[in-house]
Scaffold this active site. Sequence first.
Site, PDB file in Angstrom:
ATOM      1  N   CYS A   1       6.032  11.158 -37.200  1.00  0.00           N
ATOM      2  CA  CYS A   1       4.659  11.098 -37.122  1.00  0.00           C
ATOM      3  C   CYS A   1       4.280  11.830 -35.503  1.00  0.00           C
ATOM      4  O   CYS A   1       4.978  11.386 -34.776  1.00  0.00           O
ATOM      5  CB  CYS A   1       3.845   9.524 -37.190  1.00  0.00           C
ATOM      6  SG  CYS A   1       2.197   9.637 -36.499  1.00  0.00           S
TER       7      CYS A   1
ATOM      8  N   TYR B   1      -4.945   4.959 -33.801  1.00  0.00           N
ATOM      9  CA  TYR B   1      -5.362   4.262 -35.238  1.00  0.00           C
ATOM     10  C   TYR B   1      -5.886   2.696 -34.975  1.00  0.00           C
ATOM     11  O   TYR B   1      -6.439   2.336 -35.977  1.00  0.00           O
ATOM     12  CB  TYR B   1      -4.372   4.248 -36.127  1.00  0.00           C
ATOM     13  CG  TYR B   1      -4.337   5.876 -36.469  1.00  0.00           C
ATOM     14  CD1 TYR B   1      -4.819   6.270 -37.830  1.00  0.00           C
ATOM     15  CD2 TYR B   1      -3.351   6.815 -36.029  1.00  0.00           C
ATOM     16  CE1 TYR B   1      -4.884   7.888 -38.241  1.00  0.00           C
ATOM     17  CE2 TYR B   1      -3.469   8.041 -36.542  1.00  0.00           C
ATOM     18  CZ  TYR B   1      -4.255   8.532 -37.615  1.00  0.00           C
ATOM     19  OH  TYR B   1      -4.090   9.904 -38.053  1.00  0.00           O
TER      20      TYR B   1
ATOM     21  N   ARG C   1      -8.542  13.821 -50.183  1.00  0.00           N
ATOM     22  CA  ARG C   1      -8.875  13.204 -49.131  1.00  0.00           C
ATOM     23  C   ARG C   1     -10.238  12.763 -48.934  1.00  0.00           C
ATOM     24  O   ARG C   1     -10.607  11.745 -48.350  1.00  0.00           O
ATOM     25  CB  ARG C   1      -8.337  14.046 -47.858  1.00  0.00           C
ATOM     26  CG  ARG C   1      -8.544  13.407 -46.625  1.00  0.00           C
ATOM     27  CD  ARG C   1      -8.057  14.288 -45.503  1.00  0.00           C
ATOM     28  NE  ARG C   1      -8.549  13.637 -44.263  1.00  0.00           N
ATOM     29  CZ  ARG C   1      -8.112  14.166 -42.902  1.00  0.00           C
ATOM     30  NH1 ARG C   1      -7.259  15.206 -42.898  1.00  0.00           N
ATOM     31  NH2 ARG C   1      -8.622  13.696 -41.861  1.00  0.00           N
TER      32      ARG C   1
END
Length: 446
Positions: A173, A258, A97
Amino acid sequence: MTRKGLKVVTIGGGSSYTPELIEGFIKRHADLPVKELWLVDVPAGERKLQIVGDLAKRMVTEAGVDLDIRLTVDRREALADADFVTTQFRVGQLAARAKDERIPLKYDVIGQETNGPGGLFKGLRTIPVILDIIRDMEELCPDAWLINFTNPAGMVTEAVYRHSNWRKVVGLCNVPIGMQMGVAKQLDVDPSRVHIDFAGLNHMVFGRHVYLDGKDVTKEVIDALTSDKESGITMKNIVDLGWEPSFLKALGMLPCPYHRYYYQTSTMLAEEQTAAAEKGTRAEVVKKLEGELFELYQQPELKEKPEQLEKRGGAYYSEAACRLIDSIYNDRRDIQPVNTMNLGAIDGIPYESAVEVNCVITKEGPKPIVVGELPVAVQGLIQQIKSFERVAAEAAVTGSYETAVLAMTINPLVPSDKVAKQLVDDLLEAHKEYLPQFFGEGVGVE
């Protein structure tokens, strides 16, 4: 089901999130009789698996529930006759990541875990593993439900629909439930009184209408969002920069956290570059947090989920995951936002594609609630991201270098085809160990 009770398998069981899941199963044990919970990880994660597993056993003992915790690095042993399989793994762990986040910054491109170049490469590493898990499930637990929490959840769910015959899959999610909790906090009411009509894609979902006790309060919530104070509707890993009031009022919907990467790109990039220079990328920050968490987890006196876990960014994970499993098992027919096959719910998105939308949750799985056509202001962006997910999934399965470059280029966070190629080259080299499909005969970096 021959056993008295359910068998649940969690792949990525050594994750720091796992105590959230344990807490959720403990709270619901009267209605959701999980008898066996198998925590599975890879050999490299065995130490963390043992630490988390020991804490899970202490939590279960302290709660006095009849739940047998099993630990293994043998996935096939765990999967035999499972009723539900949850996935929450990270191929390459946090080191991978960190590369996804840092390498794009060299090109003045956002480096983020599930968006842009980082999202593409997380998908390229993850999708072959998910499809491999499904092959095992077809053989060992063909009636089980796969509940995928592994990011990028939308792309992964899309890949399952496009590149396997498995249909008992739901992508999950914590962003929608986090938005609901944020609105409830903003309105100073219990979250059960707030209902949001969600529609879009994973990490690209909009709250089209917000209701309080059945009354539409969308305008009031948007007005509050455009005030000077922090909204509270964001994630631990996304800075709350606030929104331009005229934009948000014209949009008339709640963006998810986001969306800042798409609507505030230059500002978010600057924030990332500063943060990476001063305190490290989010992965590097999380690595430190995880070190502290695992120190805590090892304390024999700890017998419940520690408060510090909320800093990790997975708030409400157990609420979302356990609520979904409970609703499928008990055929509750309540409404939850999940990633599932569109089936015509959103006009302009292919019938067989994955979307994130409110669904009625039944024992047969999610039944998407028809939305119709999305507002023209957001339809194009959503379709572009869906194109990106589909092409990215194809690249992950085929190992085609050219298809990976195409996917990178059509992502709206990447400025040009030349930069896309450079990013693919750099990230392929960085993740070579976890992308064997790109380095077979005749395939690879040019």
